[in-house]
Design a protein around this motif. Structure first.
Motif, PDB file in Angstrom:
ATOM      1  N   GLU A 295       0.831  -1.202   0.000  1.00 52.21           N
ATOM      2  CA  GLU A 295       0.000   0.000   0.000  1.00 52.21           C
ATOM      3  C   GLU A 295       0.865   1.252   0.000  1.00 52.21           C
ATOM      4  OE1 GLU A 295      -3.111   0.147   2.891  1.00 52.21           O
ATOM      5  OE2 GLU A 295      -3.387  -2.021   2.907  1.00 52.21           O
ATOM      6  N   ASN A 296       0.364   2.258  -0.704  1.00 52.89           N
ATOM      7  CA  ASN A 296       1.068   3.539  -0.814  1.00 52.89           C
ATOM      8  C   ASN A 296       2.467   3.325  -1.398  1.00 52.89           C
ATOM      9  OD1 ASN A 296       1.591   6.284  -0.684  1.00 52.89           O
ATOM     10  ND2 ASN A 296       2.285   6.192   1.447  1.00 52.89           N
ATOM     11  N   VAL A 297       2.478   3.005  -2.683  1.00 52.04           N
ATOM     12  CA  VAL A 297       3.703   2.648  -3.391  1.00 52.04           C
ATOM     13  C   VAL A 297       4.049   3.770  -4.373  1.00 52.04           C
ATOM     14  CG1 VAL A 297       4.791   0.985  -4.934  1.00 52.04           C
ATOM     15  CG2 VAL A 297       3.151   0.198  -3.197  1.00 52.04           C
ATOM     16  N   GLN A 298       5.288   4.255  -4.307  1.00 55.30           N
ATOM     17  CA  GLN A 298       5.773   5.293  -5.211  1.00 55.30           C
ATOM     18  C   GLN A 298       6.976   4.750  -5.967  1.00 55.30           C
ATOM     19  OE1 GLN A 298       4.544   8.649  -5.682  1.00 55.30           O
ATOM     20  NE2 GLN A 298       5.887   8.471  -7.463  1.00 55.30           N
ATOM     21  N   ILE A 299       6.882   4.694  -7.292  1.00 53.15           N
ATOM     22  CA  ILE A 299       7.952   4.172  -8.129  1.00 53.15           C
ATOM     23  C   ILE A 299       8.328   5.252  -9.138  1.00 53.15           C
ATOM     24  CG2 ILE A 299       8.632   2.365  -9.753  1.00 53.15           C
ATOM     25  CD1 ILE A 299       6.417   0.604  -8.481  1.00 53.15           C
ATOM     26  N   ASP A 300       9.602   5.656  -9.147  1.00 48.94           N
ATOM     27  CA  ASP A 300      10.054   6.733 -10.016  1.00 48.94           C
ATOM     28  C   ASP A 300      11.341   6.345 -10.737  1.00 48.94           C
ATOM     29  OD1 ASP A 300       8.121   8.894  -9.211  1.00 48.94           O
ATOM     30  OD2 ASP A 300       9.091   8.590  -7.272  1.00 48.94           O
ATOM     31  N   ASN A 301      11.367   6.585 -12.041  1.00 55.03           N
ATOM     32  CA  ASN A 301      12.602   6.508 -12.831  1.00 55.03           C
ATOM     33  C   ASN A 301      13.336   5.187 -12.669  1.00 55.03           C
ATOM     34  OD1 ASN A 301      12.431   9.283 -13.833  1.00 55.03           O
ATOM     35  ND2 ASN A 301      12.810   9.855 -11.707  1.00 55.03           N
ATOM     36  N   VAL A 302      12.592   4.107 -12.624  1.00 49.05           N
ATOM     37  CA  VAL A 302      13.181   2.772 -12.591  1.00 49.05           C
ATOM     38  C   VAL A 302      13.209   2.232 -14.024  1.00 49.05           C
ATOM     39  CG1 VAL A 302      12.870   0.392 -11.809  1.00 49.05           C
ATOM     40  CG2 VAL A 302      12.511   2.289 -10.218  1.00 49.05           C
ATOM     41  N   THR A 303      14.310   1.590 -14.386  1.00 47.47           N
ATOM     42  CA  THR A 303      14.464   0.984 -15.708  1.00 47.47           C
ATOM     43  C   THR A 303      14.576  -0.527 -15.563  1.00 47.47           C
ATOM     44  OG1 THR A 303      15.592   2.936 -16.614  1.00 47.47           O
ATOM     45  CG2 THR A 303      15.933   0.852 -17.756  1.00 47.47           C
ATOM     46  N   ILE A 304      13.806  -1.243 -16.380  1.00 48.70           N
ATOM     47  CA  ILE A 304      13.873  -2.713 -16.408  1.00 48.70           C
ATOM     48  C   ILE A 304      14.282  -3.121 -17.814  1.00 48.70           C
ATOM     49  CG2 ILE A 304      12.655  -4.858 -15.944  1.00 48.70           C
ATOM     50  CD1 ILE A 304      12.004  -3.305 -13.590  1.00 48.70           C
ATOM     51  N   LEU A 305      15.328  -3.927 -17.927  1.00 56.44           N
ATOM     52  CA  LEU A 305      15.821  -4.363 -19.224  1.00 56.44           C
ATOM     53  C   LEU A 305      15.846  -5.886 -19.281  1.00 56.44           C
ATOM     54  CD1 LEU A 305      18.828  -1.876 -19.653  1.00 56.44           C
ATOM     55  CD2 LEU A 305      16.486  -1.626 -20.504  1.00 56.44           C
ATOM     56  N   GLY A 306      15.043  -6.463 -20.190  1.00 54.12           N
ATOM     57  CA  GLY A 306      15.031  -7.899 -20.398  1.00 54.12           C
ATOM     58  C   GLY A 306      14.335  -8.644 -19.275  1.00 54.12           C
ATOM     59  N   GLY A 307      14.631  -9.929 -19.164  1.00 45.73           N
ATOM     60  CA  GLY A 307      14.049 -10.753 -18.117  1.00 45.73           C
ATOM     61  C   GLY A 307      12.591 -11.066 -18.374  1.00 45.73           C
ATOM     62  N   HIS A 308      11.795 -11.009 -17.300  1.00 44.36           N
ATOM     63  CA  HIS A 308      10.393 -11.409 -17.352  1.00 44.36           C
ATOM     64  C   HIS A 308       9.516 -10.184 -17.062  1.00 44.36           C
ATOM     65  CE1 HIS A 308      11.425 -15.757 -17.578  1.00 44.36           C
ATOM     66  NE2 HIS A 308      12.506 -15.332 -16.947  1.00 44.36           N
ATOM     67  N   ASP A 309       8.522 -10.281 -16.172  1.00 41.49           N
ATOM     68  CA  ASP A 309       7.649  -9.139 -15.868  1.00 41.49           C
ATOM     69  C   ASP A 309       8.443  -7.990 -15.249  1.00 41.49           C
ATOM     70  OD1 ASP A 309       5.701 -10.921 -16.633  1.00 41.49           O
ATOM     71  OD2 ASP A 309       4.549 -10.806 -14.774  1.00 41.49           O
ATOM     72  N   GLY A 310       7.945  -6.770 -15.504  1.00 42.62           N
ATOM     73  CA  GLY A 310       8.568  -5.597 -14.902  1.00 42.62           C
ATOM     74  C   GLY A 310       8.082  -5.345 -13.488  1.00 42.62           C
TER      75      GLY A 310
END
Length: 400
Positions: free
Chosen positions: A176-191
């Motif tokens: 709960e109350n989740v803040q996600i900023d400027n994260v990069t995901i490259l390859g793999g599976h789900d982000g």
């Protein structure tokens, strides 16, 4: 008052060592926990580790040039004897069909039933899941998750890049109350996987994934803004209430392959997600994409009411809305069918450029279709039920 700092090298960690250093890193996290909270600092350099556990009021801070790399040894991973709120892990059908081990949600970075937990990465910081394969894992090859936070309140994820995820990169069930900023995901599976999560905001991220960019059912409030989504599977496999994507770009084909079939095709922009086996508490199911750009994908949307093979046998979708969206190069016909249960499909102020002569969309009589100021740049076919065919071109206003 400044939070206390816990530098992992003060607890025996050494940058560049080939040995796994879980003990030293966990010692810094435990010291932070015993002090009532603070910041655990990972300096520049590579540090190899197995599963780590974060506690309340803890920030894991990766400085510029820091690399947190997963151990290549499966024995170094654990779920700490904890569970998530993703219930299909205990369902006999899915255990057998998907080949799910009991330890499925073990991960590199973990937190459970905590408050105020963050992972912050400075520019140039990296988390490397190392694509650790597990012959006893899902599909006989998927390994540990990247980050699993279960039932954590006040979560911040910021700034880091995640590569080589051996399974889902960031798993946030019932947070709960989740803040996600400027994260990069490259390859793999789900982000990002957000099952049962509440009040999630994602801003300025770049998701180039092998599997779904964003997934999760029973999401209570999700706002995604200024985010780039590229995948070899689905941009969105989501369900829940008050889900909005604003100023996002959905672009295919995938830069990285799907690791099961080694294909790059982007399957859907939006695929509904609601599983009967897991209780859903969201009052409605509605998804909106606005001020967005979509191109080079197979299907715009897939909704098949009550269809278990599509993982859509939970509560029905009420509405899907596209508002001020530029859509081009959709290569296959999308299915959007309520099968006797009313569902609204609304397009407003959109521009659509179809790729081929095949229908863009097939709906059934349960769908309330509304087109308001939708401009079709060339003739576009909609199929209604089994025998009705609409060809639309130019500026169109329509209500069915």
């Amino acid at each position: 008052m400044t939070d206390p700092q816990f530098l992992i090298t003060d607890y025996g960690a050494e940058a560049g060592r080939m040995a796994v250093q879980t003990g030293a890193l966990q010692a810094a996290l435990d010291a932070c926990h015993q002090a009532g909270g603070g910041t655990v600092v990972i300096p520049e350099g590579r540090f190899i580790t197995g599963s780590l556990r974060l506690f309340s009021h803890t920030t894991l801070h990766l400085l510029a040039g820091a690399v947190l790399q997963g151990s290549p040894d499966l024995a170094d991973y654990t779920n700490f004897g904890e569970t998530t709120d993703i219930r299909y892990l205990t369902d006999a059908h899915y255990i057998q069909d998907w080949h799910l081990p009991t330890y499925y949600f073990q991960a590199l970075v973990n937190a459970y039933d905590a408050v105020d937990v963050a992972v912050i990465g400075e520019a140039g910081s990296l988390i490397d899941g190392r694509n650790v394969q597990d012959p006893h894992g899902e599909e006989h090859f998927r390994g540990p998750m990247g980050l699993v936070f279960a039932r954590v309140q006040d979560v911040r994820l910021q700034g880091y890049t995640f590569i080589n995820s051996a399974n889902w990169a960031n798993v946030l069930p019932a947070c709960e109350n989740v803040q996600i900023d400027n994260v990069t995901i490259l390859g793999g599976h789900d982000g990002f996987d957000l099952h049962h999560a509440k009040d999630v905001t994602i801003t300025g991220c770049r998701l180039e994934t092998g599997d779904d960019c964003l997934a999760g059912y029973d999401i209570h409030g999700l706002s995604v803004r200024d985010t780039y989504l590229n995948t070899a599977c689905n941009g969105l496999r989501v369900g829940g209430s008050d889900i909005v994507f604003d100023h996002c770009t959905f672009r295919g084909p995938g830069k990285f392959p799907h690791l099961s079939d080694h294909k790059y095709e982007t399957l859907n922009v939006f695929m509904y997600f609601a599983m009967q086996v897991d209780p859903v508490t969201t009052p409605t199911a509605d998804v909106t994409i606005k001020n967005a750009s979509i191109d080079h994908v197979s299907h715009l949307v897939t909704y098949l009411r009550s269809e278990p093979t599509a993982l859509q046998d939970g509560p029905a979708l009420q509405s899907f809305t596209l508002d001020n969206v530029q859509i081009a190069d959709i290569t296959d016909t999308s299915l959007f069918v309520g099968r006797g249960e009313a569902v609204a499909l609304t397009m407003t102020n959109c521009q659509i450029t179809p790729t081929a002569d095949m229908p863009l969309l097939q709906i059934d009589e349960s769908v309330r279709l509304t087109l308001t100021n939708v401009f079709f740049t060339k003739p576009t076919i909609f199929l209604i039920g089994n025998d009705r065919r609409l060809t639309l071109t130019g500026l169109t206003n329509l209500a069915l």
